[in-house]
Motif scaffolding. Structure first.
Motif, PDB file in Angstrom:
ATOM      1  N   GLU A   4       0.828  -1.212   0.000  1.00 11.89           N
ATOM      2  CA  GLU A   4       0.000   0.000   0.000  1.00 11.89           C
ATOM      3  C   GLU A   4       0.866   1.267   0.000  1.00 11.89           C
ATOM      4  O   GLU A   4       0.511   2.268  -0.616  1.00 11.89           O
ATOM      5  CB  GLU A   4      -0.912   0.016   1.232  1.00 11.89           C
ATOM      6  N   ARG A   5       1.994   1.182   0.709  1.00 17.59           N
ATOM      7  CA  ARG A   5       2.876   2.354   0.780  1.00 17.59           C
ATOM      8  C   ARG A   5       4.326   1.873   0.867  1.00 17.59           C
ATOM      9  O   ARG A   5       4.644   0.938   1.608  1.00 17.59           O
ATOM     10  CB  ARG A   5       2.546   3.213   1.997  1.00 17.59           C
ATOM     11  N   SER A  39      -3.963   0.836  -3.365  1.00 20.25           N
ATOM     12  CA  SER A  39      -4.472  -0.535  -3.548  1.00 20.25           C
ATOM     13  C   SER A  39      -4.580  -0.934  -5.012  1.00 20.25           C
ATOM     14  O   SER A  39      -5.338  -1.846  -5.355  1.00 20.25           O
ATOM     15  CB  SER A  39      -5.838  -0.709  -2.859  1.00 20.25           C
ATOM     16  N   GLU A  48       2.483   5.877  -2.672  1.00 14.53           N
ATOM     17  CA  GLU A  48       1.175   5.357  -2.257  1.00 14.53           C
ATOM     18  C   GLU A  48       0.561   4.662  -3.464  1.00 14.53           C
ATOM     19  O   GLU A  48       0.389   5.286  -4.517  1.00 14.53           O
ATOM     20  CB  GLU A  48       0.265   6.494  -1.786  1.00 14.53           C
ATOM     21  N   SER A  50      -1.064  -4.683   2.517  1.00 12.41           N
ATOM     22  CA  SER A  50      -2.522  -4.569   2.459  1.00 12.41           C
ATOM     23  C   SER A  50      -3.218  -5.199   3.660  1.00 12.41           C
ATOM     24  O   SER A  50      -4.390  -4.921   3.899  1.00 12.41           O
ATOM     25  CB  SER A  50      -3.042  -5.199   1.166  1.00 12.41           C
TER      26      SER A  50
END
Length: 365
Positions: free
Chosen positions: A15-16, A34, A31, A87
């Motif tokens: 996710e990051r 998703s 970022e 995630s």
């Protein structure tokens, strides 16, 4: 090419991603929102491949470049860190301080062993180095496929390294005059490890072929042939072979084994060995192979790896690039790719775009 079975559940994703003093990135943050595809663009030397390398290091591996950690530290900095939020809300990190012997791993802020990272994040990659895989030396193919096979057998890499070490000891023993009892002990160890290495290679080829429609992988060699024809008797048969072949040619042993084996790839679409096809057709098969490997990993471990494609579209014509984009859309894993220009890759579905320039990262969702 790019035959994919569509699977709706993507599984683990990043996710990051945060980088500090990693290669030419003083501080960078990505970022993904998703998204299943992360497309990294920018000029040469902008740090695109470094982002993929950071993801590969976060799996606990040495990284897709295999570089010393001191080379990864940004020039003039005292170390680096790479951090990812996954995630499932797990946080994984790898840090390195200049002068230290090893990297340090953390999971959710707590100190961890590097091998523990692979239980949270697995990756598979191809780089421009593999673009010549099918026409390069057998040694290059063995190294590539042994790395893939090691994803399913945690002891495979260790066995390959141990086999190489024992063969070096055997050569030294023969040069020293060949003490019979010492050679007997070495040959017994070598035979057992050789059969295990060959069996793992055969098993991997069979398993990945189940998920690979456009091509077929095979492995050939003396010990592989013994395993396939003689089964449990292969170890004793190879041991007899070793005992009958204790001679040197100059400083080199005259002996066959897993160190002489080779992998072959056959293009099922063109009905030709891959090394006889064009560079673009070879790249298409290579991409299919990596995507099939990822599906195989998911089937065997219930974990979907993150796929890293460095210079993904190199050597592909327009139609092959279009098929690649469809494949990325159907892949049941998150894909991080370089070598896809923003204007060309706008058709990649569910994509986040990252623009690199001079060590700076511009995240465009």
């Amino acid at each position: 090419m790019f035959f994919l079975k569509n699977v709706c559940n993507i599984g683990q994703m990043i996710e990051r991603l945060t980088l500090t003093d990693f290669r030419n990135h003083a501080l960078g943050r990505i970022e993904t929102g998703s998204r299943r595809n992360v497309i990294i663009t920018g000029p040469n030397g902008a740090g695109k491949t470094a982002i993929l390398e950071a993801v590969s290091i976060l799996s606990g591996d040495r990284g897709m470049r295999g570089a010393p950690m001191s080379d990864v530290v940004r020039f003039g900095a005292g170390g680096f860190s790479a951090h990812a939020l996954l995630s499932d809300d797990t946080e994984v990190a790898v840090t390195y301080t200049a002068g230290d012997a090893n990297r340090r791993a953390r999971i959710d802020g707590d100190a961890a062993r590097l091998p523990d990272l692979s239980a949270r994040l697995r990756v598979v990659w191809i780089t421009p180095r593999e673009d010549r895989l099918f026409v390069d030396s057998a040694a290059e193919r063995r190294a590539f496929f042994d790395r893939l096979a090691g994803a399913f057998d945690g002891r495979h890499a260790g066995r390959v390294a141990r086999f190489s070490k024992l063969m070096s000891e055997r050569a030294a023993a023969l040069k020293a005059g060949g003490d019979g009892r010492w050679l007997d002990a070495l040959d017994t160890q070598i035979a057992g490890i050789a059969v295990a290495v060959a069996a793992a290679r055969i098993q991997y080829a069979g398993e990945v072929n189940y998920f690979l429609d456009s091509a077929a992988v095979s492995v050939g060699g003396l010990v592989e042939s013994m395993v396939m024809s003689d089964g449990p008797a292969a170890e004793e048969k190879y041991l007899s072979y070793l005992r009958e072949n204790r001679m040197l040619s100059g400083d080199k042993m005259i002996v066959d084994g897993p160190h002489k084996s080779d992998f072959g790839v056959f293009n099922n679409v063109l009905q030709l060995p891959a090394h006889l096809t064009s560079t673009g057709q070879q790249k298409s098969v290579l991409l299919d192979l990596i995507l099939a490997h990822a599906r195989c990993m998911h089937a065997k471990s219930a974990m979907r790896p993150i796929i890293l494609l460095d210079e993904a579209a190199a050597h592909l014509d327009a139609s092959a690039r279009a098929r690649l984009f469809l494949a990325l859309g159907a892949a049941d894993a998150q894909v991080w790719a370089t070598g896809l220009d923003r204007d060309v890759s706008s058709d990649v579905p569910d994509a986040a775009f990252v623009a690199c320039a001079g060590g700076a990262i511009n995240n465009i969702l």
